[in-house]
Design an enzyme around this catalytic site. Structure first.
Site, PDB file in Angstrom:
ATOM      1  N   PRO A 135       0.804  -1.227   0.000  1.00 43.29           N
ATOM      2  CG  PRO A 135      -1.006  -1.608   1.448  1.00 43.29           C
ATOM      3  CD  PRO A 135       0.320  -2.182   1.025  1.00 43.29           C
ATOM      4  CD  GLU A 169       6.636  -1.858  -1.932  1.00 39.68           C
ATOM      5  OE1 GLU A 169       6.471  -2.227  -3.114  1.00 39.68           O
ATOM      6  OE2 GLU A 169       7.049  -2.621  -1.038  1.00 39.68           O
TER       7      GLU A 169
END
Length: 380
Positions: free
Chosen positions: A241, A243
């Site tokens: 998430p 990233e």
């Protein structure tokens, strides 16, 4: 638009990042793009400036800053500068969280200290010739033999694959266990059986080295296991998430940058006796882009806030990732059109941005994968 997310301390850090980019990256950008790789010394300089490894605790040489807004600032300013080859977001937003969350004390002393000092740069190796978005298709294997892991397989499209001193390799350690059969193992430079293949030629992001990696009975110490054996897939999912939000942050900042340059161009460029921006069609296009960018910025900033309070979900990040990268692609395409023939010339930033933007809807999970995540969450 006014942003209320950042404090004066964040503003000071942004000024520091801008100064670092102007001093250490911009003067070398053209040479690095020609060479297809950046100078490794930039990471040492980034660490010394406090732009790399700031989330690492002070006892390991970092600044101990646990505030995702600092990550966002670095991502935004790199996207606004000509900095596509410098993998600071990879190191700060992907590698550092893995090392902070999954390492034991011996590994922290060995790896975190060097990351914080800029003495060790990293890559993460997931994609394979036959497995991109479908991580379940990974075939690179690792078997345990005594005090070693023996790795065999191939990876491709690996960012920082040439420069990296260490690679986090996603391996199948139990072929019968499905998603519970993957592990993360660190392979360091110079390990027998580890070879780097071609530096791949790409459409854009020319200064970012992207490589093939080969593992042929590559033996690494058992102590190089990162996290828990068999939990590799879940370790990846835990960090995805944030990233993906980082990709969305970069996408919006890049689009805003090109849009601002295009506004200036549309006011100064004259055709048929008037500025090209004053033509109704062009004025409407500029108005549409301004509106869409503001709306996207509000959503992305709200997601950054959710990282801070621990409520960001995979679905939130998927929405941000697909929408912002598709918008980035759309905005840059329209801005290039407004530049006319000059937009096709690589001396103009919009032309380089057009080359670079195409990967954004693919890396980190394609637009289609993001929509599938959202659709499944809606019960379909």
């Amino acid at each position: 638009m006014t942003r209320t997310l950042f404090t004066s301390e964040h503003d000071d850090f942004r000024a520091l990042v801008k100064e670092f980019i102007a001093r250490e990256i911009t003067p070398h950008a053209e040479d690095w793009e020609e060479a297809g790789i950046v100078d490794k010394s930039v990471y040492k300089a980034a660490a010394e400036a406090g732009v790399l490894g700031f989330s690492v605790p002070t006892e390991y040489g970092g600044m101990g800053i646990d505030d995702f807004r600092y990550n966002a600032i670095v991502a935004e300013e790199l996207a606004r500068g000509r900095s596509s080859g410098v993998a600071l977001t990879l190191l700060n937003d992907i590698i550092a969280p893995y090392l902070l969350r999954l390492t034991n004390e011996e590994q922290r002393q060995r790896w975190l200290t060097q990351l914080a000092a800029g003495d060790m740069t990293w890559a993460i190796a997931m994609s394979e010739p036959g497995a991109g978005s479908d991580l379940a298709g990974i075939r690179t294997s690792a078997r345990r033999e005594g005090d070693e892991w023996v790795i065999s397989g191939q990876k491709t499209f690996i960012s920082n694959g040439i420069l990296s001193d260490a690679v986090v390799v996603v391996c199948r350690t139990d072929p019968e266990a499905g998603h519970k059969g993957f592990s993360l193992i660190v392979v360091e430079d110079g390990t027998p059986g580890f070879e780097r293949g071609r530096k791949l030629k790409k459409m854009g992001h020319h200064a970012q080295d992207t490589a093939e990696l080969f593992f042929s009975d590559c033996r690494v110490p058992a102590s190089n296991l990162l996290g828990t054996e068999g939990r590799g897939f879940y370790h990846l999912m835990e960090n995805l998430p944030s990233e993906r939000l980082s990709i969305a942050i970069s996408a919006i900042a890049g689009a805003e940058n090109i849009f601002e340059q295009t506004k200036t161009y549309a006011k100064e460029r004259v055709a048929f006796g008037q500025s090209i921006g004053s033509f109704q069609h062009n004025r409407f296009k500029i108005a549409e882009m301004a509106t869409e960018l503001d709306i996207a910025r509000v959503y992305v900033d709200s997601c950054i806030g959710r990282v801070l309070d621990g409520t960001l979900t995979a679905v939130d990040a998927a929405k941000a990732k697909w929408w912002c990268t598709e918008l980035n692609k759309k905005v840059i395409d329209q801005c290039l059109q407004l530049h006319g023939g000059y937009g096709y010339m690589l001396e103009y930033p919009v032309a380089r941005a057009y080359q670079d933007v195409r990967i954004s809807t693919i890396l980190g999970g394609t637009t289609e994968i993001m929509k599938d995540i959202i659709g499944r969450d809606l019960g379909f």
